[in-house]
Motif scaffolding. Structure first.
Motif, PDB file in Angstrom:
ATOM      1  N   VAL A  80      -2.687  14.854  -4.895  1.00  0.00           N
ATOM      2  CA  VAL A  80      -1.321  14.807  -4.381  1.00  0.00           C
ATOM      3  C   VAL A  80      -1.308  14.986  -2.861  1.00  0.00           C
ATOM      4  CG1 VAL A  80       0.903  15.994  -4.354  1.00  0.00           C
ATOM      5  CG2 VAL A  80      -0.238  15.546  -6.528  1.00  0.00           C
ATOM      6  N   PHE A  81      -2.005  16.010  -2.376  1.00  0.00           N
ATOM      7  CA  PHE A  81      -2.003  16.299  -0.938  1.00  0.00           C
ATOM      8  C   PHE A  81      -2.697  15.193  -0.143  1.00  0.00           C
ATOM      9  CE2 PHE A  81      -1.693  20.755  -2.626  1.00  0.00           C
ATOM     10  CZ  PHE A  81      -0.398  20.977  -2.168  1.00  0.00           C
ATOM     11  N   LEU A  82      -3.811  14.680  -0.663  1.00  0.00           N
ATOM     12  CA  LEU A  82      -4.525  13.618   0.042  1.00  0.00           C
ATOM     13  C   LEU A  82      -3.704  12.331   0.103  1.00  0.00           C
ATOM     14  CD1 LEU A  82      -8.203  14.056  -1.262  1.00  0.00           C
ATOM     15  CD2 LEU A  82      -7.273  14.663   0.984  1.00  0.00           C
ATOM     16  N   SER A  83      -2.981  12.026  -0.970  1.00  0.00           N
ATOM     17  CA  SER A  83      -2.182  10.803  -0.984  1.00  0.00           C
ATOM     18  C   SER A  83      -0.996  10.897  -0.030  1.00  0.00           C
ATOM     19  CB  SER A  83      -1.698  10.497  -2.406  1.00  0.00           C
ATOM     20  OG  SER A  83      -0.877  11.534  -2.907  1.00  0.00           O
ATOM     21  N   ILE A  84      -0.418  12.091   0.109  1.00  0.00           N
ATOM     22  CA  ILE A  84       0.664  12.280   1.090  1.00  0.00           C
ATOM     23  C   ILE A  84       0.133  12.044   2.502  1.00  0.00           C
ATOM     24  CG2 ILE A  84       2.216  13.977   2.125  1.00  0.00           C
ATOM     25  CD1 ILE A  84       2.526  15.227  -0.661  1.00  0.00           C
TER      26      ILE A  84
ATOM     27  N   VAL B 163       0.828  -1.210   0.000  1.00  0.00           N
ATOM     28  CA  VAL B 163       0.000   0.000   0.000  1.00  0.00           C
ATOM     29  C   VAL B 163       0.861   1.260   0.000  1.00  0.00           C
ATOM     30  CG1 VAL B 163      -1.686   1.349   1.316  1.00  0.00           C
ATOM     31  CG2 VAL B 163      -1.992  -1.120   1.061  1.00  0.00           C
ATOM     32  N   LEU B 164       1.924   1.295   0.792  1.00  0.00           N
ATOM     33  CA  LEU B 164       2.802   2.469   0.824  1.00  0.00           C
ATOM     34  C   LEU B 164       3.449   2.711  -0.541  1.00  0.00           C
ATOM     35  CD1 LEU B 164       4.591   2.115   4.289  1.00  0.00           C
ATOM     36  CD2 LEU B 164       2.837   3.778   3.633  1.00  0.00           C
ATOM     37  N   LEU B 165       3.893   1.628  -1.195  1.00  0.00           N
ATOM     38  CA  LEU B 165       4.499   1.777  -2.519  1.00  0.00           C
ATOM     39  C   LEU B 165       3.476   2.290  -3.528  1.00  0.00           C
ATOM     40  CD1 LEU B 165       6.971   1.385  -4.326  1.00  0.00           C
ATOM     41  CD2 LEU B 165       6.237  -0.985  -4.697  1.00  0.00           C
ATOM     42  N   SER B 166       2.264   1.789  -3.437  1.00  0.00           N
ATOM     43  CA  SER B 166       1.218   2.226  -4.373  1.00  0.00           C
ATOM     44  C   SER B 166       0.867   3.693  -4.164  1.00  0.00           C
ATOM     45  CB  SER B 166      -0.032   1.354  -4.216  1.00  0.00           C
ATOM     46  OG  SER B 166      -0.643   1.571  -2.950  1.00  0.00           O
ATOM     47  N   LEU B 167       0.855   4.154  -2.927  1.00  0.00           N
ATOM     48  CA  LEU B 167       0.556   5.563  -2.651  1.00  0.00           C
ATOM     49  C   LEU B 167       1.653   6.479  -3.186  1.00  0.00           C
ATOM     50  CD1 LEU B 167      -0.864   5.301   0.981  1.00  0.00           C
ATOM     51  CD2 LEU B 167      -2.139   5.856  -1.096  1.00  0.00           C
ATOM     52  N   LEU B 168       2.887   6.013  -3.163  1.00  0.00           N
ATOM     53  CA  LEU B 168       3.994   6.793  -3.725  1.00  0.00           C
ATOM     54  C   LEU B 168       3.809   6.960  -5.237  1.00  0.00           C
ATOM     55  CD1 LEU B 168       6.729   8.187  -3.308  1.00  0.00           C
ATOM     56  CD2 LEU B 168       7.815   5.950  -3.640  1.00  0.00           C
ATOM     57  N   VAL B 169       3.446   5.879  -5.914  1.00  0.00           N
ATOM     58  CA  VAL B 169       3.197   5.943  -7.360  1.00  0.00           C
ATOM     59  C   VAL B 169       2.014   6.867  -7.650  1.00  0.00           C
ATOM     60  CG1 VAL B 169       2.522   4.593  -9.388  1.00  0.00           C
ATOM     61  CG2 VAL B 169       4.166   3.651  -7.753  1.00  0.00           C
ATOM     62  N   PHE B 170       0.975   6.780  -6.828  1.00  0.00           N
ATOM     63  CA  PHE B 170      -0.215   7.615  -7.005  1.00  0.00           C
ATOM     64  C   PHE B 170       0.139   9.102  -6.908  1.00  0.00           C
ATOM     65  CE2 PHE B 170      -3.927   9.855  -5.346  1.00  0.00           C
ATOM     66  CZ  PHE B 170      -4.939   9.396  -6.171  1.00  0.00           C
ATOM     67  N   THR B 171       0.983   9.449  -5.949  1.00  0.00           N
ATOM     68  CA  THR B 171       1.374  10.851  -5.759  1.00  0.00           C
ATOM     69  C   THR B 171       2.128  11.386  -6.974  1.00  0.00           C
ATOM     70  OG1 THR B 171       1.549  10.466  -3.373  1.00  0.00           O
ATOM     71  CG2 THR B 171       2.619  12.435  -4.258  1.00  0.00           C
ATOM     72  N   ILE B 172       3.090  10.612  -7.466  1.00  0.00           N
ATOM     73  CA  ILE B 172       3.887  11.046  -8.619  1.00  0.00           C
ATOM     74  C   ILE B 172       3.007  11.190  -9.863  1.00  0.00           C
ATOM     75  CG2 ILE B 172       5.758  10.371 -10.178  1.00  0.00           C
ATOM     76  CD1 ILE B 172       7.060   8.966  -7.772  1.00  0.00           C
ATOM     77  N   ALA B 173       2.125  10.225 -10.094  1.00  0.00           N
ATOM     78  CA  ALA B 173       1.267  10.256 -11.285  1.00  0.00           C
ATOM     79  C   ALA B 173       0.296  11.433 -11.243  1.00  0.00           C
ATOM     80  CB  ALA B 173       0.506   8.939 -11.413  1.00  0.00           C
ATOM     81  N   SER B 174      -0.285  11.707 -10.074  1.00  0.00           N
ATOM     82  CA  SER B 174      -1.244  12.812  -9.954  1.00  0.00           C
ATOM     83  C   SER B 174      -0.557  14.156 -10.157  1.00  0.00           C
ATOM     84  CB  SER B 174      -1.925  12.770  -8.583  1.00  0.00           C
ATOM     85  OG  SER B 174      -2.664  11.577  -8.417  1.00  0.00           O
ATOM     86  N   GLY B 175       0.664  14.286  -9.633  1.00  0.00           N
ATOM     87  CA  GLY B 175       1.403  15.528  -9.837  1.00  0.00           C
ATOM     88  C   GLY B 175       1.757  15.752 -11.296  1.00  0.00           C
ATOM     89  N   THR B 176       2.155  14.683 -11.985  1.00  0.00           N
ATOM     90  CA  THR B 176       2.493  14.800 -13.408  1.00  0.00           C
ATOM     91  C   THR B 176       1.279  15.186 -14.233  1.00  0.00           C
ATOM     92  OG1 THR B 176       4.182  13.086 -13.111  1.00  0.00           O
ATOM     93  CG2 THR B 176       3.544  13.607 -15.369  1.00  0.00           C
TER      94      THR B 176
END
Length: 556
Positions: free
Chosen positions: A214-218, A104-117
């Motif tokens: 991005v903010f919610l995923s962090i 789950v932590l790894l998936s949230l990291l990917v989610f943050t990067i993708a949403s920012g891009t």
């Protein structure tokens, strides 16, 4: 002060003492805190998919007017395609680790990067923007594969008596994510098409939802750290207590999965999610074609409609538990969920008296109707002028700048209605606003009931065994339906119109509803054997229903 103290003491004296044979009071609190964090995670992942649905078409059209609805279909489908590929893998991985934290932590990291891009796509060259949008949505889909792990954990972290309510809540969080997402997109409309700049980053009505993700995923990443999220699994302990088993694996023999029932529910999940996501995906293009709404109007009104749908969904989720106490869960699923979905698809076949408003699609890609092409038009004229002026100055001649034929790109006329390249616009009746609202209302009632009880029954059929892989398969089936939904829009709606689109989906819903009714007896939770102890040793006895812990054993 004495009076206040006496009142406090009165409430303290009425507090029911915590009693349980399978967990301490601290473990109980930590278990439910972890469940609440799972609820938020499911909400965020659903939000990440839906928050851009009403804005993806106008955003793509702004970034690259040549992309077309066909490419929009691929962009929307990229999210569930990534989730479909990785859900079984993440489910298997979490089973192997015995924990869901790392996946789950790894998936949230990917989610943050993708949403920012996704929110900075305007920084890329025009020819690359649509492809980068495709990749960002695919990565968001990959990150949302953690849904399989979250569902598996929820099944392991709840007792039989808690599970229907817990799965209702997790389904509520998913549906609210799907429905509230477009509402948040609506709140971003005041930013406008151009928006504002903050730290050299553009925030407009299309990119603001991405930054919110991005903010919610962090925040989600932080609360999943060990200090806040502690994994507490109780389902196996419950079964071991009631069956007298010494190990978790011994309890698996108590309930043997009915694989026909399991696969029936997976297919049913595919069909109901397909129909819901088709409406979510098709909502913006459909209303723009049928009601001649502008891009801004579409984002605004669809957001309002989905907000109302969220309220209806909340009422339906609250009604599930009382209904299941009066009627069998399978009956509520079929007649309260799938029947309403059938009706919702049927009423979407247009019955208006006239054809929709039609505009000339060839005029769409001109500087007079597209802001990006307008800017390019003015830039080309200006560059030509500067070059000519330079050449003429060499001959000591003057060139009058006021003769330039520049367009006012802030006063363009937006073409609205059904594009002429969709041939069915000339022969198909227009959908009425009433039937659109009626169909959406029926869907808002049927979908939450159906999708919740499918997962509840599915979890009970599997028993106490680790469910990561099976939940991955169910999640994958839902993802596959979301992949086909946008493709369906591309090749069925665009080519043949709403009659074929909603006619086919209505037939799909009728077929699966009939199938569920035929096999409804097999979908009831299985009997299982409970191990009891007597003076002579152990013996196996049949019981007629699933074992539930008594109220004095667990305080819910």
């Amino acid at each position: 002060m004495d009076y206040i103290r006496r009142v406090k003491d009165l409430f303290k004296s009425q507090k029911t003492p915590f009693e349980s044979k399978i967990e301490s009071e601290i473990e109980h609190k930590e278990r439910w805190r972890s469940i609440y964090i799972i609820y938020f995670t499911m909400f965020l992942i659903s939000l990440g998919f839906s928050i851009i649905l009403t804005g993806v078409w106008p955003y793509l059209d702004k970034l690259d007017p040549t992309a077309g609805k066909e490419f929009m279909g691929y962009i929307v489908a990229a999210n569930p395609f990534g989730q479909m590929l990785f859900s079984p893998l993440v489910g298997w991985w979490s089973n192997k680790l015995g924990s869901i934290r790392i996946p789950v932590l790894l998936s949230l990291l990917v989610f943050t990067i993708a949403s920012g891009t996704y929110s900075i796509l305007e920084l890329f060259p025009i020819t690359q923007r649509k492809h980068w949008m495709l990749w960002t949505r695919f990565l968001v889909g990959v990150s949302s594969a953690n849904i399989a792990a979250c569902r598996s954990y929820l099944s392991a972290a709840t007792t039989i008596s808690e599970r229907t309510k817990a799965i209702s809540m997790i389904s509520l969080c998913q549906v609210l994510g799907f429905i509230i997402g477009p509402a948040l997109q609506t709140l971003a409309v005041p930013f406008g098409d151009e928006g504002i700049e903050f730290l050299k980053l553009k925030i407009n009505m299309y990119t603001a939802p991405g930054w919110l993700n991005v903010f919610l995923s962090i925040f989600n990443f932080i609360i999943f750290l060990p200090f806040f999220f502690k994994e507490r699994k109780i389902a196996a302990k419950e079964a071991m207590l009631k069956q007298g088993a010494k190990t978790e694996k011994e309890t698996w023999k108590g309930i043997k999965p009915d694989y026909l029932s399991a696969w029936t529910l997976i297919v049913a999940f595919f069909v109901i999610v397909f129909n819901f996501m088709l409406l979510e995906t098709l909502g913006s293009p459909l209303t723009m074609d049928q009601f001649a709404w502008s891009k801004a109007d579409t984002v605004y009104y669809m957001g309002l409609l989905m907000s109302v749908g969220a309220v209806i969904a909340c009422v339906c989720f609250a009604a599930i538990s009382p209904l299941c106490k009066m009627f069998p869960e399978v009956k509520v699923m079929i007649w309260g969920g799938f029947l309403f979905m059938v009706l919702g698809r049927g009423v979407y076949i247009p019955w208006g008296e006239t054809n929709p408003t039609i505009y000339n699609s060839t005029s769409r890609l001109t500087p007079f109707h597209d802001k990006l092409l307008c800017y390019n038009h003015n830039m080309n004229i200006t560059n030509t002028f500067n070059k000519t002026k330079f050449d003429l100055n060499q001959s000591n001649l003057n060139f009058n700048e006021s003769n330039l034929n520049l367009l006012d790109c802030n006063k363009l006329v937006e073409l609205v209605g059904c594009p002429s390249n969709q041939k069915w616009c000339f022969t198909t009746r227009k959908m009425t606003l009433f039937q659109f609202l009626l169909g959406y209302g029926l869907t808002a009632v049927g979908y939450p009931i159906g999708v919740t009880l499918i997962q509840t029954i599915f979890s009970k059929i599997l028993g106490t065994r680790p469910q990561g892989l099976w939940m991955g398969l169910m999640t994958g089936s839902g993802c596959f339906s979301r992949v086909l939904g946008p493709v369906f829009v591309t090749y069925i709606y665009t080519e043949y119109g709403p009659n074929w689109t909603f006619g086919i989906t209505a037939v799909m819903m009728i077929m699966i509803t009939v199938w569920l009714q035929i096999f409804n007896n097999r979908l009831e939770p299985k009997k299982f054997q409970e191990v009891v102890h007597d003076d002579d040793g152990e013996e196996m006895i049949e019981i007629e229903k699933l074992v539930e812990i008594k109220k004095e054993d667990v305080v819910t």
